[in-house]
Design an enzyme around this catalytic site. Sequence first.
Site, PDB file in Angstrom:
ATOM      1  N   ARG A   1      -8.231  -0.023  -3.548  1.00 16.63           N
ATOM      2  CA  ARG A   1      -7.575   0.186  -2.020  1.00 16.63           C
ATOM      3  C   ARG A   1      -6.622   1.504  -2.396  1.00 16.63           C
ATOM      4  O   ARG A   1      -5.613   1.492  -3.393  1.00 16.63           O
ATOM      5  CB  ARG A   1      -6.572  -1.153  -1.950  1.00 16.63           C
TER       6      ARG A   1
ATOM      7  N   GLU B   1      -4.016   2.254  -1.447  1.00 15.64           N
ATOM      8  CA  GLU B   1      -2.581   1.793  -0.882  1.00 15.64           C
ATOM      9  C   GLU B   1      -1.364   2.807  -0.955  1.00 15.64           C
ATOM     10  O   GLU B   1      -1.322   3.507  -1.929  1.00 15.64           O
ATOM     11  CB  GLU B   1      -2.089   0.538  -1.916  1.00 15.64           C
TER      12      GLU B   1
ATOM     13  N   ARG C   1       4.029  -5.247  -6.578  1.00 15.47           N
ATOM     14  CA  ARG C   1       2.870  -6.192  -6.406  1.00 15.47           C
ATOM     15  C   ARG C   1       1.477  -5.472  -5.877  1.00 15.47           C
ATOM     16  O   ARG C   1       0.581  -6.259  -5.187  1.00 15.47           O
ATOM     17  CB  ARG C   1       3.426  -7.249  -5.583  1.00 15.47           C
ATOM     18  N   HIS C   2       1.513  -4.222  -5.823  1.00 12.38           N
ATOM     19  CA  HIS C   2       0.124  -3.549  -5.333  1.00 12.38           C
ATOM     20  C   HIS C   2      -0.518  -2.644  -6.445  1.00 12.38           C
ATOM     21  O   HIS C   2       0.257  -2.143  -7.261  1.00 12.38           O
ATOM     22  CB  HIS C   2       0.741  -2.571  -4.295  1.00 12.38           C
TER      23      HIS C   2
ATOM     24  N   GLU D   1       1.752 -13.131  -1.050  1.00  7.18           N
ATOM     25  CA  GLU D   1       0.697 -13.619  -0.362  1.00  7.18           C
ATOM     26  C   GLU D   1      -0.391 -13.492  -1.382  1.00  7.18           C
ATOM     27  O   GLU D   1      -0.205 -12.644  -2.194  1.00  7.18           O
ATOM     28  CB  GLU D   1       0.185 -12.640   0.652  1.00  7.18           C
TER      29      GLU D   1
ATOM     30  N   SER E   1      -6.199 -14.257   1.607  1.00  2.00           N
ATOM     31  CA  SER E   1      -6.433 -14.167   3.011  1.00  2.00           C
ATOM     32  C   SER E   1      -8.066 -14.688   3.027  1.00  2.00           C
ATOM     33  O   SER E   1      -8.708 -14.472   2.130  1.00  2.00           O
ATOM     34  CB  SER E   1      -6.828 -12.793   3.622  1.00  2.00           C
TER      35      SER E   1
ATOM     36  N   ARG F   1      -2.280 -11.008  -8.687  1.00  5.42           N
ATOM     37  CA  ARG F   1      -1.324 -11.701  -8.102  1.00  5.42           C
ATOM     38  C   ARG F   1      -1.220 -13.212  -8.615  1.00  5.42           C
ATOM     39  O   ARG F   1      -0.037 -13.730  -8.701  1.00  5.42           O
ATOM     40  CB  ARG F   1      -1.142 -11.670  -6.737  1.00  5.42           C
TER      41      ARG F   1
HETATM   42  P1  AMO Z   1      -7.079  -9.071   1.713  1.00  4.17           P
HETATM   43  O1  AMO Z   1      -6.961  -7.608   1.909  1.00  4.17           O
HETATM   44  O2  AMO Z   1      -5.890  -9.694   2.118  1.00  4.17           O
HETATM   45  O3  AMO Z   1      -8.374  -9.751   2.337  1.00  4.17           O
HETATM   46  O4  AMO Z   1      -7.050  -9.213   0.211  1.00  4.17           O
HETATM   47  C1  AMO Z   1      -6.884 -10.516  -0.467  1.00  4.17           C
HETATM   48  C2  AMO Z   1      -6.196 -10.877  -1.516  1.00  4.17           C
HETATM   49  O5  AMO Z   1      -6.125  -9.552  -2.490  1.00  4.17           O
HETATM   50  C3  AMO Z   1      -5.114  -9.329  -3.154  1.00  4.17           C
HETATM   51  N1  AMO Z   1      -4.908  -7.898  -2.794  1.00  4.17           N
HETATM   52  C4  AMO Z   1      -4.132  -6.999  -3.796  1.00  4.17           C
HETATM   53  N2  AMO Z   1      -3.715  -7.080  -4.826  1.00  4.17           N
HETATM   54  C5  AMO Z   1      -3.285  -6.152  -5.474  1.00  4.17           C
HETATM   55  N3  AMO Z   1      -3.039  -4.999  -4.935  1.00  4.17           N
HETATM   56  C6  AMO Z   1      -3.781  -4.766  -3.616  1.00  4.17           C
HETATM   57  N4  AMO Z   1      -3.574  -3.476  -3.477  1.00  4.17           N
HETATM   58  C7  AMO Z   1      -4.207  -5.738  -3.130  1.00  4.17           C
HETATM   59  N5  AMO Z   1      -4.945  -6.068  -2.006  1.00  4.17           N
HETATM   60  C8  AMO Z   1      -5.357  -7.271  -2.109  1.00  4.17           C
HETATM   61  C9  AMO Z   1      -4.013 -10.184  -2.422  1.00  4.17           C
HETATM   62  C10 AMO Z   1      -4.669 -10.429  -0.887  1.00  4.17           C
HETATM   63  O6  AMO Z   1      -4.197 -11.719  -0.646  1.00  4.17           O
HETATM   64  N6  AMO Z   1     -11.951  -9.669   2.739  1.00  4.17           N
HETATM   65  C11 AMO Z   1     -10.580 -10.285   2.669  1.00  4.17           C
HETATM   66  C12 AMO Z   1     -10.803 -11.700   2.304  1.00  4.17           C
HETATM   67  C13 AMO Z   1     -11.626 -12.543   2.985  1.00  4.17           C
HETATM   68  O7  AMO Z   1     -11.275 -13.059   4.077  1.00  4.17           O
HETATM   69  O8  AMO Z   1     -12.504 -13.167   2.299  1.00  4.17           O
HETATM   70  C14 AMO Z   1      -9.655  -9.348   2.058  1.00  4.17           C
HETATM   71  O9  AMO Z   1      -9.777  -8.575   1.190  1.00  4.17           O
HETATM   72  O10 AMO Z   1      -3.714 -11.119  -3.354  1.00  4.17           O
END
Ligand code: AMO
Length: 434
Positions: free
Chosen positions: A211, A213, A219-220, A357, A360, A408
């Site tokens: 990502r 980001e 937490r990212h 979170e 998802s 996380r």
């Molecule tokens: P989402 O984008 O919410 O959903 O990602 C799911 C979970 O992945 C973790 N996460 C991260 N952890 C650390 N750094 C990041 N940049 C980061 N991005 C995401 C989080 C988040 O809740 N395809 C959907 C999932 C699905 O519907 O099956 C998805 O990617 O804990």
Amino acid sequence: MDERTYAAEAAPGEEVTVAGWVHELRDLGGIAFLILRDTSGRIQVKFEKEAMADDLVETGLGAHRESVVAVTGAVEAEERAPTGVEVVPESVEVLAPADTELPLDPSGKVEAELSTRLDNRTLDLRRAEGQAVFEVRAEVLRAVRAAFRAHDATEINTPKIVATGTEGGTELFPITYFGREAFMNQSPQLFKQLVAGSNVERVFEIGPIFRAEEHNTPRHLNEATSIDFEGAFCDHHDAMDVCEAVVVAAYEAVAENCRDQLEALDLAEEFEPPEPPFPRFTYEDAIDRVNATGALDEQLVWGDDLPTEGERALGRDVGGHYFVTDWPAEIKPFYIMDHDDDPDLSTGFDLMHPRMELVSGGQREHRRERLIEGFERQGLEPEAFEYYTEMFRYGMPPHAGWGLGGERLLMTMLELDNIREAVLFPRDRQRLSP
Ligand code: AMO
């Protein structure tokens, strides 16, 4: 090495060769001690200067802290030694000397900045706390795999170099693929659905997600580990059941098998697996509860995403893991199914830890025409996703799933302040090596 004995296994009366790092040297004059550390623990090596050959004493006591040495000698019981035994050396060999200046103190007595620790991970992981996190991580992944197997899911591996993103265009890392534009995958989303639509039915994947980001927060990450599930003939309630079981299994395995690591992290007393079932609040209830806490300056209205401060306030209010269900359709991605009787409402859900979170998920739209409408609503070109939508012509069953952020999960489980603590070599906006 031939016949090497682990420090923790050296028993009185034995003749052993132990090998490891010089943890500490204590010179008391006539007598001196070298504390040797290996993966199993520590052992004291005793040098009686008068009674031993000079070159043996010199080699042993000349080895700087963190040098790697092999010591051969007799093991004797000694109640004053840290582990109740000591080695009386007959030979000492320095296998790899260490510089006298160390970038950080592996004994942990002198604290180092996180960035210094990450730059020098090998040394950092010699600290008991550092090592404990990654032992727990390995146990969590083992337990998660076992829990998925118990739910009839098959482990899969999907491509990380892809032609299209799924989780929002601004977070994509573009790369060049033989002259064509490609991306690092943000999520195994579409692939796991494509496999769940085969006879395999239930799948899981543990793999990297990328990502780009903008946030540089505790937490990212820009490369994270996603624990994904997808199941045919599942609705969002079934998916939440599997999610809850997997999270609880991870905690239970750590409680059962990682006592020493929890001890090292100072968590042994309070560590408790969360109690299922986790409460399930609708999005509407969740925003009402956040508003009732008075934690936000402005009241949330239907359609708002939950801001970080709102998540925290709700977390304090609930005090444990909880699901938020029935999110507004417009803030969930195209692949999430909406409720047939209320198209403004989706089957999307999040699993929350009081701090943040974790997951998802949702039921997926398996009806091709509606899926394509969803792409258009989200401003995506359905043609770019034909490899995916085509398969919905040939019997795509109803299905549901979720993605759990592995780091996380660890961060919240082990009360780590920064997500980077849960990754060996984190990738963030500043950090591309090591
Ligand atoms: P989402 O984008 O919410 O959903 O990602 C799911 C979970 O992945 C973790 N996460 C991260 N952890 C650390 N750094 C990041 N940049 C980061 N991005 C995401 C989080 C988040 O809740 N395809 C959907 C999932 C699905 O519907 O099956 C998805 O990617 O804990």
